[in-house]
Design a protein around this motif. Structure first.
Motif, mmCIF file in Angstrom:
data_model
loop_
_atom_site.group_PDB
_atom_site.id
_atom_site.type_symbol
_atom_site.label_atom_id
_atom_site.label_comp_id
_atom_site.label_asym_id
_atom_site.label_seq_id
_atom_site.Cartn_x
_atom_site.Cartn_y
_atom_site.Cartn_z
ATOM 1 N N LYS A 1 62.699 58.483 67.622
ATOM 2 C CA LYS A 1 61.547 59.370 67.540
ATOM 3 C C LYS A 1 60.485 58.866 66.571
ATOM 4 C CE LYS A 1 63.020 62.552 70.346
ATOM 5 N NZ LYS A 1 62.439 62.719 71.636
ATOM 6 N N GLY A 2 60.706 57.722 65.974
ATOM 7 C CA GLY A 2 59.681 57.170 65.096
ATOM 8 C C GLY A 2 59.588 57.861 63.750
ATOM 9 N N TYR A 3 60.690 58.445 63.281
ATOM 10 C CA TYR A 3 60.649 59.162 62.001
ATOM 11 C C TYR A 3 60.332 58.236 60.835
ATOM 12 C CZ TYR A 3 62.649 63.073 64.565
ATOM 13 O OH TYR A 3 62.860 64.075 65.462
ATOM 14 N N ASP A 4 60.684 56.948 60.950
ATOM 15 C CA ASP A 4 60.332 56.001 59.898
ATOM 16 C C ASP A 4 58.809 55.896 59.763
ATOM 17 O OD1 ASP A 4 60.398 54.832 62.507
ATOM 18 O OD2 ASP A 4 60.418 52.825 61.626
ATOM 19 N N MET A 5 58.122 55.858 60.914
ATOM 20 C CA MET A 5 56.652 55.827 60.884
ATOM 21 C C MET A 5 56.100 57.137 60.334
ATOM 22 S SD MET A 5 55.591 53.986 64.504
ATOM 23 C CE MET A 5 56.421 55.202 65.545
ATOM 24 N N ALA A 6 56.737 58.253 60.693
ATOM 25 C CA ALA A 6 56.284 59.564 60.231
ATOM 26 C C ALA A 6 56.397 59.673 58.712
ATOM 27 C CB ALA A 6 57.091 60.674 60.912
ATOM 28 N N ILE A 7 57.507 59.212 58.166
ATOM 29 C CA ILE A 7 57.700 59.278 56.711
ATOM 30 C C ILE A 7 56.664 58.411 56.003
ATOM 31 C CG2 ILE A 7 59.269 58.694 54.805
ATOM 32 C CD1 ILE A 7 61.586 59.509 56.760
ATOM 33 N N PHE A 66 50.749 69.731 65.617
ATOM 34 C CA PHE A 66 52.030 69.215 66.122
ATOM 35 C C PHE A 66 51.920 67.695 66.178
ATOM 36 C CE2 PHE A 66 55.020 67.802 69.288
ATOM 37 C CZ PHE A 66 56.141 68.572 69.021
ATOM 38 N N VAL A 67 52.952 67.006 65.666
ATOM 39 C CA VAL A 67 52.925 65.545 65.613
ATOM 40 C C VAL A 67 54.104 64.968 66.398
ATOM 41 C CG1 VAL A 67 52.850 63.534 64.098
ATOM 42 C CG2 VAL A 67 51.992 65.730 63.272
ATOM 43 N N MET A 68 53.804 63.994 67.249
ATOM 44 C CA MET A 68 54.830 63.276 68.005
ATOM 45 C C MET A 68 54.708 61.805 67.641
ATOM 46 S SD MET A 68 57.251 63.161 70.353
ATOM 47 C CE MET A 68 57.177 64.609 71.386
ATOM 48 N N THR A 69 55.742 61.256 67.000
ATOM 49 C CA THR A 69 55.679 59.869 66.549
ATOM 50 C C THR A 69 56.629 58.958 67.328
ATOM 51 O OG1 THR A 69 57.290 60.318 64.806
ATOM 52 C CG2 THR A 69 54.952 60.485 64.207
ATOM 53 N N SER A 70 56.842 59.264 68.582
ATOM 54 C CA SER A 70 57.782 58.484 69.391
ATOM 55 C C SER A 70 57.269 57.090 69.718
ATOM 56 C CB SER A 70 58.061 59.212 70.708
ATOM 57 O OG SER A 70 58.782 60.388 70.474
ATOM 58 N N ARG A 71 58.229 56.188 69.891
ATOM 59 C CA ARG A 71 57.925 54.846 70.386
ATOM 60 C C ARG A 71 58.029 54.825 71.908
ATOM 61 N NH1 ARG A 71 60.341 53.856 65.373
ATOM 62 N NH2 ARG A 71 59.121 52.412 64.106
ATOM 63 N N TYR A 72 58.883 55.667 72.427
ATOM 64 C CA TYR A 72 59.041 55.836 73.870
ATOM 65 C C TYR A 72 59.600 57.225 74.112
ATOM 66 C CZ TYR A 72 63.669 54.347 72.350
ATOM 67 O OH TYR A 72 64.853 54.231 71.662
ATOM 68 N N GLU A 73 59.343 57.738 75.274
ATOM 69 C CA GLU A 73 59.706 59.110 75.598
ATOM 70 C C GLU A 73 59.668 59.205 77.115
ATOM 71 O OE1 GLU A 73 60.816 62.583 74.046
ATOM 72 O OE2 GLU A 73 60.115 61.173 72.550
ATOM 73 N N GLY A 74 60.535 59.992 77.695
ATOM 74 C CA GLY A 74 60.419 60.296 79.116
ATOM 75 C C GLY A 74 59.447 61.453 79.245
ATOM 76 N N LYS A 75 59.828 62.471 79.927
ATOM 77 C CA LYS A 75 59.037 63.705 80.002
ATOM 78 C C LYS A 75 59.273 64.449 78.698
ATOM 79 C CE LYS A 75 56.951 67.303 81.872
ATOM 80 N NZ LYS A 75 55.656 67.520 81.350
ATOM 81 N N LYS A 93 50.839 56.467 71.004
ATOM 82 C CA LYS A 93 50.609 56.001 72.372
ATOM 83 C C LYS A 93 51.871 55.325 72.913
ATOM 84 C CE LYS A 93 45.710 55.012 71.639
ATOM 85 N NZ LYS A 93 44.706 53.931 71.556
ATOM 86 N N TYR A 94 52.825 56.139 73.341
ATOM 87 C CA TYR A 94 53.995 55.584 74.019
ATOM 88 C C TYR A 94 53.682 55.568 75.515
ATOM 89 C CZ TYR A 94 55.194 60.550 74.549
ATOM 90 O OH TYR A 94 55.164 61.887 74.831
ATOM 91 N N PRO A 95 54.437 54.815 76.316
ATOM 92 C CA PRO A 95 54.043 54.581 77.711
ATOM 93 C C PRO A 95 53.712 55.813 78.559
ATOM 94 C CG PRO A 95 55.780 53.075 77.115
ATOM 95 C CD PRO A 95 55.602 54.014 75.946
ATOM 96 N N SER A 96 54.433 56.906 78.453
ATOM 97 C CA SER A 96 54.186 58.049 79.340
ATOM 98 C C SER A 96 53.354 59.164 78.705
ATOM 99 C CB SER A 96 55.525 58.627 79.830
ATOM 100 O OG SER A 96 56.266 59.139 78.743
ATOM 101 N N VAL A 97 52.822 58.955 77.521
ATOM 102 C CA VAL A 97 52.126 60.036 76.811
ATOM 103 C C VAL A 97 50.881 60.522 77.554
ATOM 104 C CG1 VAL A 97 50.626 58.660 75.293
ATOM 105 C CG2 VAL A 97 51.478 60.896 74.533
ATOM 106 N N GLY A 107 44.187 66.540 72.425
ATOM 107 C CA GLY A 107 44.932 65.941 71.330
ATOM 108 C C GLY A 107 44.326 64.609 70.936
ATOM 109 N N ILE A 108 44.967 63.986 69.966
ATOM 110 C CA ILE A 108 44.552 62.666 69.506
ATOM 111 C C ILE A 108 45.703 61.707 69.743
ATOM 112 C CG2 ILE A 108 43.976 61.253 67.483
ATOM 113 C CD1 ILE A 108 42.657 63.654 66.239
ATOM 114 N N LEU A 109 45.402 60.564 70.366
ATOM 115 C CA LEU A 109 46.391 59.508 70.554
ATOM 116 C C LEU A 109 46.130 58.406 69.541
ATOM 117 C CD1 LEU A 109 46.513 59.285 74.456
ATOM 118 C CD2 LEU A 109 48.089 60.478 72.905
ATOM 119 N N VAL A 110 47.208 57.969 68.899
ATOM 120 C CA VAL A 110 47.105 56.944 67.860
ATOM 121 C C VAL A 110 48.094 55.822 68.140
ATOM 122 C CG1 VAL A 110 46.315 58.595 66.104
ATOM 123 C CG2 VAL A 110 48.753 58.142 66.353
ATOM 124 N N GLU A 111 47.853 54.690 67.514
ATOM 125 C CA GLU A 111 48.757 53.549 67.661
ATOM 126 C C GLU A 111 50.108 53.866 67.024
ATOM 127 O OE1 GLU A 111 47.981 50.982 69.575
ATOM 128 O OE2 GLU A 111 46.003 51.884 69.876
#
Length: 159
Positions: A1-7, A66-75, A93-97, A107-111
């Motif tokens: 879920k990218g928690y390392d990036m979130a921290i 609301f923050v989503m820090t995923s590297r990849y995600e399905g639905k 910006k994960y592939p299916s976002v 929303g805002i999409l970020v690297e």
């Protein structure tokens, strides 16, 4: 879920002097490592690991962003929940976002790095009009792409 990036993003925001409290719902195999990282950065009062919650909706409802820090995600059910509750969203910006978030519309999409996440959060935190714009858009528009998916499936079946 990218928690390392979130921290790390939380650490950057804290250094900028932003007043925030970032709550994380869920658990996983990296919990001990994440807690250690939070303590090392002095974020115990800023980045709170809540663990599993049977009802996450009050937390989402009461959030400013609301923050989503995923590297990849399905639905992403979590993004759907945030959209249903009309929360302004910052997501990596994960592939299916793009199935869920239109950058600058709902929303805002970020690297996928801490600096970009922090910049997106800082921008949205300091722009009440933008937060209201996203929330208003979500309250007035469908939060689901179900109709599009159904029509695509039906078109495929009818070929």
């Amino acid at each position: 879920k990218g928690y390392d990036m979130a921290i790390e993003a939380a650490n950057l925001l804290n250094k900028k002097g932003l007043n925030f409290c970032w709550y994380v719902i869920g658990e996983g195999e990296l919990l001990k490592e994440l807690k250690k990282n939070i303590i090392e950065k002095g974020l115990e009062k800023r980045f709170i690991l809540l663990g599993t919650r049977s009802n996450p909706y009050p937390y989402i409802k009461n959030a400013d962003i609301f923050v989503m820090t995923s590297r990849y995600e399905g639905k992403s059910i979590a993004l759907d929940e945030a959209k249903i509750l009309c929360k302004p969203i910052v997501s990596t910006k994960y592939p299916s976002v793009s199935d869920n978030i239109e950058d600058g519309i709902n929303g805002i999409l970020v690297e996928q790095n801490a600096t970009s996440i922090a910049e997106g959060l800082y921008k949205l935190s300091n722009d009440k009009d933008m937060r209201e714009k996203f929330s208003n858009y979500l309250s007035q528009n469908s939060t689901s792409n179900e109709e599009t998916v159904i029509s695509q499936i039906m078109a495929f079946i009818n070929q």
